[in-house]
Design a protein around this motif. Structure first.
Motif, PDB file in Angstrom:
ATOM      1  N   ARG A  94      -8.175 -21.428  17.852  1.00  0.00           N
ATOM      2  CA  ARG A  94      -8.914 -22.253  16.788  1.00  0.00           C
ATOM      3  C   ARG A  94      -9.995 -21.425  15.807  1.00  0.00           C
ATOM      4  O   ARG A  94     -10.317 -21.637  14.942  1.00  0.00           O
ATOM      5  N   VAL A  95     -10.762 -20.690  16.837  1.00  0.00           N
ATOM      6  CA  VAL A  95     -12.071 -20.025  16.462  1.00  0.00           C
ATOM      7  C   VAL A  95     -11.444 -18.961  15.265  1.00  0.00           C
ATOM      8  O   VAL A  95     -11.925 -18.631  14.361  1.00  0.00           O
ATOM      9  N   GLN A  96     -10.281 -17.981  16.023  1.00  0.00           N
ATOM     10  CA  GLN A  96      -9.735 -17.193  15.005  1.00  0.00           C
ATOM     11  C   GLN A  96      -9.228 -17.786  13.789  1.00  0.00           C
ATOM     12  O   GLN A  96      -9.348 -17.286  12.575  1.00  0.00           O
ATOM     13  N   GLN A  97      -8.290 -19.106  13.860  1.00  0.00           N
ATOM     14  CA  GLN A  97      -7.903 -19.595  12.789  1.00  0.00           C
ATOM     15  C   GLN A  97      -9.145 -20.181  11.639  1.00  0.00           C
ATOM     16  O   GLN A  97      -8.866 -19.947  10.550  1.00  0.00           O
ATOM     17  N   MET A  98     -10.122 -20.709  12.197  1.00  0.00           N
ATOM     18  CA  MET A  98     -11.086 -21.212  11.438  1.00  0.00           C
ATOM     19  C   MET A  98     -11.908 -19.860  10.786  1.00  0.00           C
ATOM     20  O   MET A  98     -12.264 -19.975   9.560  1.00  0.00           O
ATOM     21  N   ALA A  99     -12.012 -18.709  11.317  1.00  0.00           N
ATOM     22  CA  ALA A  99     -12.650 -17.595  10.698  1.00  0.00           C
ATOM     23  C   ALA A  99     -11.695 -17.381   9.611  1.00  0.00           C
ATOM     24  O   ALA A  99     -12.175 -17.006   8.470  1.00  0.00           O
ATOM     25  N   ASP A 100     -10.405 -17.033   9.846  1.00  0.00           N
ATOM     26  CA  ASP A 100      -9.408 -16.587   8.636  1.00  0.00           C
ATOM     27  C   ASP A 100      -9.536 -17.651   7.484  1.00  0.00           C
ATOM     28  O   ASP A 100      -9.196 -17.335   6.497  1.00  0.00           O
ATOM     29  N   HIS A 101      -9.603 -19.090   8.037  1.00  0.00           N
ATOM     30  CA  HIS A 101      -9.531 -19.989   6.945  1.00  0.00           C
ATOM     31  C   HIS A 101     -10.934 -19.884   6.131  1.00  0.00           C
ATOM     32  O   HIS A 101     -10.840 -19.779   4.832  1.00  0.00           O
ATOM     33  N   ARG A 102     -11.793 -19.556   6.654  1.00  0.00           N
ATOM     34  CA  ARG A 102     -13.245 -19.441   5.978  1.00  0.00           C
ATOM     35  C   ARG A 102     -13.065 -18.351   5.131  1.00  0.00           C
ATOM     36  O   ARG A 102     -13.622 -18.181   3.982  1.00  0.00           O
ATOM     37  N   ILE A 103     -12.633 -17.207   5.655  1.00  0.00           N
ATOM     38  CA  ILE A 103     -12.468 -16.031   4.816  1.00  0.00           C
ATOM     39  C   ILE A 103     -11.485 -16.214   3.588  1.00  0.00           C
ATOM     40  O   ILE A 103     -11.793 -15.714   2.398  1.00  0.00           O
ATOM     41  N   GLU A 104     -10.421 -16.817   3.759  1.00  0.00           N
ATOM     42  CA  GLU A 104      -9.427 -17.300   2.869  1.00  0.00           C
ATOM     43  C   GLU A 104     -10.093 -18.035   1.726  1.00  0.00           C
ATOM     44  O   GLU A 104      -9.937 -17.797   0.420  1.00  0.00           O
ATOM     45  N   GLN A 105     -10.908 -19.068   2.282  1.00  0.00           N
ATOM     46  CA  GLN A 105     -11.337 -19.875   1.149  1.00  0.00           C
ATOM     47  C   GLN A 105     -12.526 -19.370   0.498  1.00  0.00           C
ATOM     48  O   GLN A 105     -12.541 -19.418  -0.820  1.00  0.00           O
ATOM     49  N   ALA A 106     -13.408 -18.545   1.221  1.00  0.00           N
ATOM     50  CA  ALA A 106     -14.461 -17.765   0.240  1.00  0.00           C
ATOM     51  C   ALA A 106     -13.665 -16.890  -0.694  1.00  0.00           C
ATOM     52  O   ALA A 106     -14.420 -16.628  -1.971  1.00  0.00           O
ATOM     53  N   ARG A 107     -12.661 -16.116  -0.190  1.00  0.00           N
ATOM     54  CA  ARG A 107     -11.869 -15.154  -1.133  1.00  0.00           C
ATOM     55  C   ARG A 107     -11.414 -15.919  -2.332  1.00  0.00           C
ATOM     56  O   ARG A 107     -11.386 -15.559  -3.390  1.00  0.00           O
ATOM     57  N   GLN A 108     -10.723 -17.144  -2.199  1.00  0.00           N
ATOM     58  CA  GLN A 108     -10.232 -17.879  -3.052  1.00  0.00           C
ATOM     59  C   GLN A 108     -11.226 -18.213  -4.215  1.00  0.00           C
ATOM     60  O   GLN A 108     -11.131 -18.430  -5.337  1.00  0.00           O
ATOM     61  N   GLU A 109     -12.272 -18.980  -3.599  1.00  0.00           N
ATOM     62  CA  GLU A 109     -13.671 -19.090  -4.544  1.00  0.00           C
ATOM     63  C   GLU A 109     -14.199 -18.150  -5.267  1.00  0.00           C
ATOM     64  O   GLU A 109     -14.515 -18.323  -6.438  1.00  0.00           O
ATOM     65  N   PHE A 110     -14.229 -17.039  -4.394  1.00  0.00           N
ATOM     66  CA  PHE A 110     -14.733 -15.880  -5.408  1.00  0.00           C
ATOM     67  C   PHE A 110     -13.780 -15.365  -6.468  1.00  0.00           C
ATOM     68  O   PHE A 110     -14.357 -14.863  -7.435  1.00  0.00           O
ATOM     69  N   GLU A 111     -12.519 -15.252  -6.234  1.00  0.00           N
ATOM     70  CA  GLU A 111     -11.429 -15.147  -7.094  1.00  0.00           C
ATOM     71  C   GLU A 111     -11.636 -16.022  -8.344  1.00  0.00           C
ATOM     72  O   GLU A 111     -11.349 -15.746  -9.691  1.00  0.00           O
ATOM     73  N   THR A 112     -11.742 -17.426  -7.766  1.00  0.00           N
ATOM     74  CA  THR A 112     -11.745 -18.270  -8.970  1.00  0.00           C
ATOM     75  C   THR A 112     -12.807 -18.074  -9.996  1.00  0.00           C
ATOM     76  O   THR A 112     -12.938 -18.193 -10.993  1.00  0.00           O
ATOM     77  N   LEU A 113     -13.932 -18.061  -9.384  1.00  0.00           N
ATOM     78  CA  LEU A 113     -15.390 -17.640 -10.247  1.00  0.00           C
ATOM     79  C   LEU A 113     -15.375 -16.312 -10.901  1.00  0.00           C
ATOM     80  O   LEU A 113     -15.715 -16.450 -12.080  1.00  0.00           O
ATOM     81  N   LYS A 114     -14.699 -15.405 -10.345  1.00  0.00           N
ATOM     82  CA  LYS A 114     -14.666 -14.110 -10.894  1.00  0.00           C
ATOM     83  C   LYS A 114     -13.808 -14.397 -12.290  1.00  0.00           C
ATOM     84  O   LYS A 114     -13.748 -13.499 -13.162  1.00  0.00           O
ATOM     85  N   GLU A 115     -12.549 -15.193 -11.941  1.00  0.00           N
ATOM     86  CA  GLU A 115     -11.770 -15.237 -13.007  1.00  0.00           C
ATOM     87  C   GLU A 115     -12.285 -16.150 -14.149  1.00  0.00           C
ATOM     88  O   GLU A 115     -12.250 -15.791 -15.325  1.00  0.00           O
ATOM     89  N   GLU A 116     -13.163 -17.184 -13.875  1.00  0.00           N
ATOM     90  CA  GLU A 116     -13.613 -17.752 -14.854  1.00  0.00           C
ATOM     91  C   GLU A 116     -14.800 -16.859 -15.371  1.00  0.00           C
ATOM     92  O   GLU A 116     -15.050 -16.901 -16.712  1.00  0.00           O
ATOM     93  N   LEU A 117     -15.537 -16.256 -14.794  1.00  0.00           N
ATOM     94  CA  LEU A 117     -16.323 -15.197 -15.386  1.00  0.00           C
ATOM     95  C   LEU A 117     -16.095 -14.138 -16.254  1.00  0.00           C
ATOM     96  O   LEU A 117     -16.392 -14.035 -17.580  1.00  0.00           O
ATOM     97  N   ARG A 118     -14.725 -13.872 -15.861  1.00  0.00           N
ATOM     98  CA  ARG A 118     -13.866 -12.730 -16.891  1.00  0.00           C
ATOM     99  C   ARG A 118     -13.672 -13.522 -18.108  1.00  0.00           C
ATOM    100  O   ARG A 118     -13.764 -12.645 -19.076  1.00  0.00           O
ATOM    101  N   LYS A 119     -13.046 -14.723 -17.922  1.00  0.00           N
ATOM    102  CA  LYS A 119     -12.631 -15.578 -19.211  1.00  0.00           C
ATOM    103  C   LYS A 119     -14.026 -15.554 -20.126  1.00  0.00           C
ATOM    104  O   LYS A 119     -13.869 -15.528 -21.464  1.00  0.00           O
TER     105      LYS A 119
END
Length: 367
Positions: A94-119
């Protein structure tokens, strides 16, 4: 203490468990685990992921656990209670899954913000390009208007030169007209003098008319011819005077037309100057908008830097979680070693107890 810390982490992050993605199947995990085991290594999540080259830890961990359960493989717990081992394994996953989930969530948020900033950046660049094109158009218009103004100034100067020439010609015509008037006056005076002389000659020849008839006729004919010539010259002078007066009137009309054209050119020039001022005003507004978009672009760059910093913080948190996981593994290993040591010590104690019981039994039999 370790169990309490892990439970608090799970309670504070209830979204730590994620669903397995369809990218990696159980068959892939099983084949990778068999291959790793064939190499004489223990199949772990990291090794399976490295062997496959894809998949997240949250996807691989439950499938690998399923494979281990299916193969009847159990970890060497060295006498630890099975409940504790299952709890530790569950906490680890569960700790491993939680870390992966937080990394993926942070990556998705970063990609979303990056795309908005790019637009937004693309929009700002397009706006800047449009303003730059508008600025070039305004500069071209200003250059064209300046060129037209130069041509109009040249035309105005030519008109002024023509007007000056016309005025000079008019003055010259006035002078020539006055000269011709003086010539006409002189001719008239000469004609009067000739008439006076003719009368005088008639009076002088009244007594001797018969004798000098032929001479008088010749003189009269000459005088008549001279008078006709003078009259012809007078008619020519009057005709020339009329022509000069007509030319003077035409020059005056041309001067009026040139004055009207000059006034129209001045009015057009004032209109062009006003257009240039309006274009300069629009250019200043465009420059102001350009500076505003530049400021927004700088703000977007700062936001990008902040997001980068946030991503670095997330990476640090992931590193801390990984360190906590490694610490948990080390403590688990230490616990397993202690359990093994206690098991061995228990075996020795049981052996000593059996020896003592045998000795005690022999002692009872001897008594």
């Amino acid at each position: 203490m370790l169990y309490y810390v892990l439970c608090n982490m799970l309670l504070n992050n209830p979204r730590g468990i994620t669903m397995a993605r369809a990218g990696v199947t159980y068959h892939d995990i099983a084949k990778a685990a068999e291959a790793i085991k064939t190499q004489g290594q223990e199949p772990t999540v990291d090794r399976v992921r490295e062997h496959l080259g894809t998949g997240s830890k949250s996807t691989i961990a439950p499938l690998l656990k399923r494979w281990r359960s299916g193969n009847g493989e159990a970890a060497d717990v060295s006498g630890l209670p099975s409940d504790l081992v299952e709890v530790v394994k569950s906490l680890h996953e569960r700790v491993q899954q939680m870390a992966d989930h937080r990394i993926e969530q942070a990556r998705q948020e970063f990609e979303t913000l990056k795309e908005e900033l790019r637009k937004e950046l693309n929009h700002a660049n397009n706006t800047i390009a449009q303003l730059t094109a508008r600025q070039r158009d305004l500069e071209n218009q200003i250059a064209r208007i300046t060129e037209e103004k130069s041509l109009q100034d040249k035309s105005l100067e030519d008109a002024r030169v023509s007007l000056a020439k016309a005025e000079s010609q008019r003055d010259e015509a006035f002078t020539r007209t006055n000269d011709l008037k003086k010539s006409v006056s002189e001719l008239k005076q000469e004609n009067r003098d000739i008439r006076d002389h003719f009368d005088h000659y008639q009076q002088r020849t009244a007594d001797d008319r018969q004798q000098e008839r032929e001479q008088s006729r010749i003189v009269n004919q000459g005088l008549k011819d001279q008078i006709q010539d003078l009259q012809h010259r007078l008619a020519q002078a009057e005709s020339r005077t009329s022509e000069l007066l007509d030319a003077n009137a035409q020059l005056l009309r041309n001067a009026d037309e040139l004055k009207q054209a000059n006034a129209a050119l001045n009015s057009d020039l004032n209109g062009k100057i006003e257009d240039i001022q309006n274009l300069k005003h629009e250019l200043e507004e465009a420059a102001t908008k350009y500076r505003e978009y530049q400021r927004k672009n700088d703000q977007l760059a700062e936001n990008t830097a902040v997001l980068t910093t946030q991503k670095a913080d997330v990476d640090k948190q992931v590193a801390v979680l990984s360190q906590a996981l490694e610490t948990t593994k080390a403590e688990l290993k230490t616990t397993q070693n202690k359990a093994a040591f206690l098991t061995d010590e228990n075996k020795v104690i049981l052996q000593e107890k059996a020896v003592i019981q045998g000795q005690f039994k022999q002692l009872q039999e001897s008594l």
